[in-house]
Design a protein around this motif. Structure first.
Motif, mmCIF file in Angstrom:
data_model
loop_
_atom_site.group_PDB
_atom_site.id
_atom_site.type_symbol
_atom_site.label_atom_id
_atom_site.label_comp_id
_atom_site.label_asym_id
_atom_site.label_seq_id
_atom_site.Cartn_x
_atom_site.Cartn_y
_atom_site.Cartn_z
ATOM 1 N N ALA B 7 0.800 -1.233 0.000
ATOM 2 C CA ALA B 7 0.000 0.000 0.000
ATOM 3 C C ALA B 7 0.832 1.283 0.000
ATOM 4 O O ALA B 7 0.454 2.244 -0.672
ATOM 5 N N PRO B 8 1.963 1.350 0.736
ATOM 6 C CA PRO B 8 2.745 2.605 0.677
ATOM 7 C C PRO B 8 3.226 2.954 -0.719
ATOM 8 O O PRO B 8 3.603 4.101 -0.976
ATOM 9 N N ILE B 9 3.257 1.976 -1.624
ATOM 10 C CA ILE B 9 3.652 2.260 -3.008
ATOM 11 C C ILE B 9 2.427 2.557 -3.860
ATOM 12 O O ILE B 9 2.407 3.513 -4.638
ATOM 13 N N ILE B 10 1.388 1.750 -3.708
ATOM 14 C CA ILE B 10 0.227 1.872 -4.589
ATOM 15 C C ILE B 10 -0.611 3.093 -4.261
ATOM 16 O O ILE B 10 -1.076 3.793 -5.166
ATOM 17 N N LEU B 11 -0.797 3.368 -2.987
ATOM 18 C CA LEU B 11 -1.661 4.493 -2.607
ATOM 19 C C LEU B 11 -1.174 5.822 -3.185
ATOM 20 O O LEU B 11 -1.948 6.526 -3.850
ATOM 21 N N PRO B 12 0.099 6.213 -2.969
ATOM 22 C CA PRO B 12 0.538 7.484 -3.574
ATOM 23 C C PRO B 12 0.472 7.464 -5.093
ATOM 24 O O PRO B 12 0.170 8.486 -5.717
ATOM 25 N N VAL B 14 -1.649 5.854 -7.098
ATOM 26 C CA VAL B 14 -3.022 6.020 -7.572
ATOM 27 C C VAL B 14 -3.506 7.446 -7.321
ATOM 28 O O VAL B 14 -4.137 8.077 -8.177
ATOM 29 N N VAL B 15 -3.189 7.954 -6.141
ATOM 30 C CA VAL B 15 -3.631 9.314 -5.807
ATOM 31 C C VAL B 15 -2.978 10.336 -6.731
ATOM 32 O O VAL B 15 -3.632 11.289 -7.193
ATOM 33 N N ALA B 16 -1.694 10.135 -7.035
ATOM 34 C CA ALA B 16 -1.009 11.071 -7.928
ATOM 35 C C ALA B 16 -1.667 11.089 -9.303
ATOM 36 O O ALA B 16 -1.911 12.155 -9.882
ATOM 37 N N ALA B 17 -1.969 9.890 -9.818
ATOM 38 C CA ALA B 17 -2.613 9.818 -11.130
ATOM 39 C C ALA B 17 -3.986 10.489 -11.093
ATOM 40 O O ALA B 17 -4.364 11.237 -12.005
ATOM 41 N N PHE B 18 -4.716 10.245 -10.012
ATOM 42 C CA PHE B 18 -6.045 10.847 -9.862
ATOM 43 C C PHE B 18 -5.951 12.372 -9.825
ATOM 44 O O PHE B 18 -6.717 13.084 -10.484
ATOM 45 N N LEU B 19 -4.975 12.880 -9.067
ATOM 46 C CA LEU B 19 -4.831 14.330 -8.941
ATOM 47 C C LEU B 19 -4.528 14.978 -10.284
ATOM 48 O O LEU B 19 -5.066 16.037 -10.621
ATOM 49 N N VAL B 20 -3.662 14.340 -11.068
ATOM 50 C CA VAL B 20 -3.213 14.991 -12.300
ATOM 51 C C VAL B 20 -4.239 14.827 -13.420
ATOM 52 O O VAL B 20 -4.340 15.649 -14.317
ATOM 53 N N LEU B 21 -5.050 13.765 -13.356
ATOM 54 C CA LEU B 21 -6.013 13.528 -14.428
ATOM 55 C C LEU B 21 -7.366 14.162 -14.145
ATOM 56 O O LEU B 21 -8.020 14.685 -15.040
ATOM 57 N N VAL B 22 -7.795 14.114 -12.898
ATOM 58 C CA VAL B 22 -9.168 14.511 -12.585
ATOM 59 C C VAL B 22 -9.231 15.880 -11.923
ATOM 60 O O VAL B 22 -10.113 16.687 -12.214
ATOM 61 N N LEU B 23 -8.287 16.166 -11.036
ATOM 62 C CA LEU B 23 -8.387 17.382 -10.219
ATOM 63 C C LEU B 23 -7.358 18.435 -10.594
ATOM 64 O O LEU B 23 -7.035 19.303 -9.790
ATOM 65 N N PHE B 114 4.067 11.253 -6.051
ATOM 66 C CA PHE B 114 5.006 10.376 -6.757
ATOM 67 C C PHE B 114 6.327 10.264 -6.000
ATOM 68 O O PHE B 114 6.962 9.210 -5.968
ATOM 69 N N GLN B 115 6.731 11.377 -5.398
ATOM 70 C CA GLN B 115 7.944 11.351 -4.583
ATOM 71 C C GLN B 115 7.795 10.356 -3.436
ATOM 72 O O GLN B 115 8.704 9.574 -3.149
ATOM 73 N N LEU B 116 6.625 10.370 -2.785
ATOM 74 C CA LEU B 116 6.395 9.422 -1.692
ATOM 75 C C LEU B 116 6.420 7.994 -2.201
ATOM 76 O O LEU B 116 6.940 7.086 -1.543
ATOM 77 N N MET B 117 5.867 7.777 -3.399
ATOM 78 C CA MET B 117 5.871 6.440 -3.985
ATOM 79 C C MET B 117 7.306 5.942 -4.166
ATOM 80 O O MET B 117 7.644 4.810 -3.805
ATOM 81 N N GLY B 118 8.152 6.797 -4.730
ATOM 82 C CA GLY B 118 9.538 6.404 -4.958
ATOM 83 C C GLY B 118 10.276 6.127 -3.657
ATOM 84 O O GLY B 118 11.007 5.145 -3.528
ATOM 85 N N LEU B 119 10.084 7.012 -2.676
ATOM 86 C CA LEU B 119 10.753 6.827 -1.382
ATOM 87 C C LEU B 119 10.315 5.518 -0.730
ATOM 88 O O LEU B 119 11.142 4.712 -0.297
ATOM 89 N N ASN B 120 9.004 5.306 -0.662
ATOM 90 C CA ASN B 120 8.498 4.102 -0.002
ATOM 91 C C ASN B 120 8.938 2.845 -0.745
ATOM 92 O O ASN B 120 9.273 1.831 -0.132
ATOM 93 N N GLY B 121 8.938 2.916 -2.072
ATOM 94 C CA GLY B 121 9.374 1.767 -2.845
ATOM 95 C C GLY B 121 10.834 1.427 -2.598
ATOM 96 O O GLY B 121 11.204 0.257 -2.475
ATOM 97 N N ALA B 122 11.669 2.457 -2.508
ATOM 98 C CA ALA B 122 13.090 2.222 -2.257
ATOM 99 C C ALA B 122 13.299 1.527 -0.919
ATOM 100 O O ALA B 122 14.182 0.679 -0.773
ATOM 101 N N MET B 138 11.702 8.307 -7.691
ATOM 102 C CA MET B 138 11.978 9.325 -6.685
ATOM 103 C C MET B 138 12.667 10.528 -7.311
ATOM 104 O O MET B 138 12.327 11.682 -7.035
ATOM 105 N N LEU B 139 13.642 10.268 -8.179
ATOM 106 C CA LEU B 139 14.417 11.359 -8.768
ATOM 107 C C LEU B 139 13.586 12.167 -9.754
ATOM 108 O O LEU B 139 13.679 13.398 -9.787
ATOM 109 N N ILE B 140 12.785 11.483 -10.568
ATOM 110 C CA ILE B 140 11.971 12.215 -11.545
ATOM 111 C C ILE B 140 11.031 13.170 -10.820
ATOM 112 O O ILE B 140 10.896 14.340 -11.192
ATOM 113 N N ALA B 141 10.400 12.670 -9.766
ATOM 114 C CA ALA B 141 9.524 13.548 -8.990
ATOM 115 C C ALA B 141 10.317 14.682 -8.359
ATOM 116 O O ALA B 141 9.849 15.825 -8.286
ATOM 117 N N SER B 142 11.545 14.383 -7.927
ATOM 118 C CA SER B 142 12.337 15.426 -7.271
ATOM 119 C C SER B 142 12.746 16.510 -8.256
ATOM 120 O O SER B 142 12.861 17.674 -7.878
#
Lengths: 120, 511
Positions: B7-12, B14-23, B114-122, B138-142
């Motif tokens: 979940a620490p990888i998937i949640l950020p 999905v939320v990032a995609a939702f934010l950029v596409l819908v909101l 996305f940054q949180l996704m990269g950090l948690n995944g690492a 992580m770097l792309i988001a940074s």
């Protein structure tokens, strides 16, 4: 064949490093691109160079080429492509914003002053 | 096994995609969703920490492919500690950013997630190549976050930052390729077994790969001589982004610990403890150079950045011992330096905003609005960062001194750590005097439109309060971290959890 591929990768790496140490944005970008080419080839040959081995599971065949480096290199290609696109856009934006593509600090002020002085 | 490990990888994501596409056009909704998601992430990481504290490392097999054939995530005490710290920092930074920074550019909240996704995944992954992938996320988001707010200085420094990380990523791939070439695997647990049985003829190649990988992690962790990018990059980044970046250097430190205990640790045969001779001397050099940088910096942000370099030297001095006492001390200091460093970045950002064109230059200025409050916060933050009593930096430093006492470089370590601490104290004292005590005798120039600083101050006070809690509860926390250190160094338990014996037995001898 091994020596030829290894030499090619070495030359690509050398050229990439030389360009990355340049003072201008464009050669730096080209340098990182060369480094990407070098490392993609490097990853590809990490599964060993083979001939006459099957790439995909086939009935009756026991000798296979290693498919994993190919998967790794695909991932690396996609990532480095995205990175290159980003850094190109950034360099263009930087040029438009500062009027110069030199990468050192401090240069833009002198360049800007020269440009203003040169204007009629 | 619970799916909450992923979940620490998937949640950020999905939320990032939702934010950029819908909101994408509604900042208020973005803030609400981003904040809610981060709070949920905090709850998840608390649960993960509690469950990790109970027993052995827990693997999570993505796609139900068994290790080493599939990508595996591993939750243990160390990973859970890092996840929890990341979530806490993310909540604080996000609150600060919502107070104003997030509307100065596009897509702050998606990039943050996305940054949180990269950090948690690492922190979670048990595969070296997957670690590379999460590094890149992580770097792309940074990159995007660092450039948030625009400006010529940010664009120029951003170009440097991206170029250096592109080179670092290339080195990462070279290292991964070398390791794969001689072991045939990139799963960390499987690597642990393969490295120990490496053929003499392949030893040299594997050694090169291992040290190249150390170079990559050292670059991420800003170890001398690879630290030069950090002061300019973090100084140019927006304040809340720089605070979040505190976690990125910790990823470098975490990676060093993980790879050079599990894969190249005490059980690695010919390559056992290959990193040990290099990390401690590099950490000592980092301490010295960071301290000199603190003294030399003409700006508050530059000084904070060099103090981060200095604190990474302290951290890796402890972690570089690769023993339970050093690891435990390093983890305590890691918690402290992340929180105090983040507080300092946010405070430097706040001070700079109050001073108009002078920004954060260390020169006298007309009296600041809210000067007393900011001065008090700076005083506490400086005490925290420099490691003076009563805050957790002092205890952390004491633990590090104690941990290094038995090492061959004990005298050198003590002299450099204490000497550089003195320099850092002098640097911060001088900066504080200049910023808050010396008043320029001229009318104040108009700064940004007066805006309430209640929310930013609350966040900074919260982070500093966390270091106070670290100090008050040092006993229980140290015991927890000692258990974490023990588990991290128990390589056999890690390998057994990820790579069951029946699978190992079913495989033939290494080819």
């Amino acid at each position: 064949m091994e020596i030829l591929v290894a030499s090619g990768i070495g030359v690509l790496t050398m050229v990439g490093l030389y360009l990355v140490l340049s003072r201008h944005a464009f050669p730096v970008i080209i340098g990182t691109t060369f480094l990407s080419y070098a490392v993609n080839l490097f990853l590809f040959v990490m599964g060993r160079l083979e001939i006459d081995k099957a790439p995909i599971i086939t009935k009756g065949v026991t000798d296979y080429a290693d498919p994993l480096p190919q998967a790794l290199v695909l991932t690396a290609i996609v990532i480095s492509f995205g990175m290159t696109a980003l850094v190109v856009v950034l360099a263009l934006r930087g040029f438009l914003e500062t009027g110069t593509e030199r990468v050192e600090k401090g240069e833009p002020q002198r360049d800007a002053r020269k440009r203003k002085a040169a204007q009629p | 096994m619970s799916h909450l490990i992923v979940a620490p990888i998937i949640l950020p994501a999905v939320v990032a995609a939702f934010l950029v596409l819908v909101l994408r056009h509604d900042l208020t909704s973005q803030r609400i969703v981003s904040m809610a998601s981060t709070l949920v992430l905090l709850a998840i990481t608390i649960w993960l920490y509690v469950s990790a504290a109970e027993g052995a490392p827990t693997p999570y097999l993505l796609g139900e492919w068994r290790a080493p054939f599939g990508i595996v995530l591993v939750l243990d005490r160390l990973a859970a500690t890092m996840l929890l710290l990341t979530a806490l920092l993310a909540v604080a930074v996000l609150i600060y950013a919502i107070a104003g920074w997030d509307h100065r550019g596009q897509h702050f909240h998606p990039l943050f997630q996305f940054q949180l996704m990269g950090l948690n995944g690492a922190f979670l992954t048990g595969d070296v190549f997957n670690l590379f992938v999460f590094f890149e996320v992580m770097l792309i988001a940074s990159y995007g976050l660092m450039l948030h707010g625009g400006g010529a200085r940010r664009l120029r420094t951003g170009f440097h930052y991206i170029a250096i990380n592109l080179v670092g990523s290339t080195l990462f791939l070279f290292a991964v390729g070398l390791i794969y070439a001689v072991t045939g695997t990139l799963n960390m647990a499987d690597l642990a077994a393969r490295v120990a049985q490496i053929a003499p003829g392949d030893e040299a190649i594997l050694r090169v790969g291992a040290l190249l990988l150390l170079l990559v992690f050292a670059l991420k962790a800003a170890l001398v001589p690879l630290q030069w990018w950090l002061p300019s990059a973090y100084a140019a980044a927006p304040g809340p982004v720089a605070a979040l970046f505190m976690m990125m250097t910790k990823v470098g430190a975490y990676s060093i610990v993980r790879v050079y205990t599990v894969v190249f640790g005490a059980d690695a045969g010919a390559l056992a403890d290959i990193a040990a001779p290099w990390v401690v001397p590099a950490a000592l050099a980092t301490l010295a150079l960071g301290a000199v940088g603190v003294l030399a910096s003409p700006t508050l942000l530059g000084m904070v950045c060099f103090s981060i370099v200095w604190s990474m030297g302290s951290l890796l001095l402890a972690l570089g011992l690769f023993d339970p006492v050093g690891l435990s001390a390093g983890l305590y200091y890691l918690l402290h330096s992340t929180l105090s460093g983040a507080a300092l970045f946010l405070l430097a950002d706040l001070v700079a905003a109050q001073r108009g064109r002078l920004a954060d230059r260390l020169v006298p200025a007309p009296r600041l609005p809210h000067a007393d409050l900011l001065a008090g916060l700076f005083f506490v933050a400086a005490i925290a960062m420099t490691g003076m009593p009563p805050l957790s930096g002092f205890l952390g430093k004491l633990l590090i001194l104690d941990a290094t006492w038995r090492s061959p470089l004990a005298v050198t370590s003590w002299v450099i750590l204490l000497g550089s601490s003195l320099l850092v104290i002098v640097g911060f004292a001088r900066a504080g005097s200049t910023l808050f005590w010396k008043i320029a005798d001229r009318p104040a120039e108009p700064a940004e439109p007066a805006r309430s600083i209640a929310l930013p101050v609350t966040v900074i006070a919260g982070l500093l309060g966390a270091t106070a809690l670290l100090s008050v509860f040092a006993g229980p926390i140290s015991r927890e971290l000692a258990a974490t250190a023990q588990q991290t160094l128990d390589i056999k338990a890690y390998v057994r959890a990820v790579n069951p014996a029946d699978l190992a037995l079913s495989r033939g001898a290494p080819q």
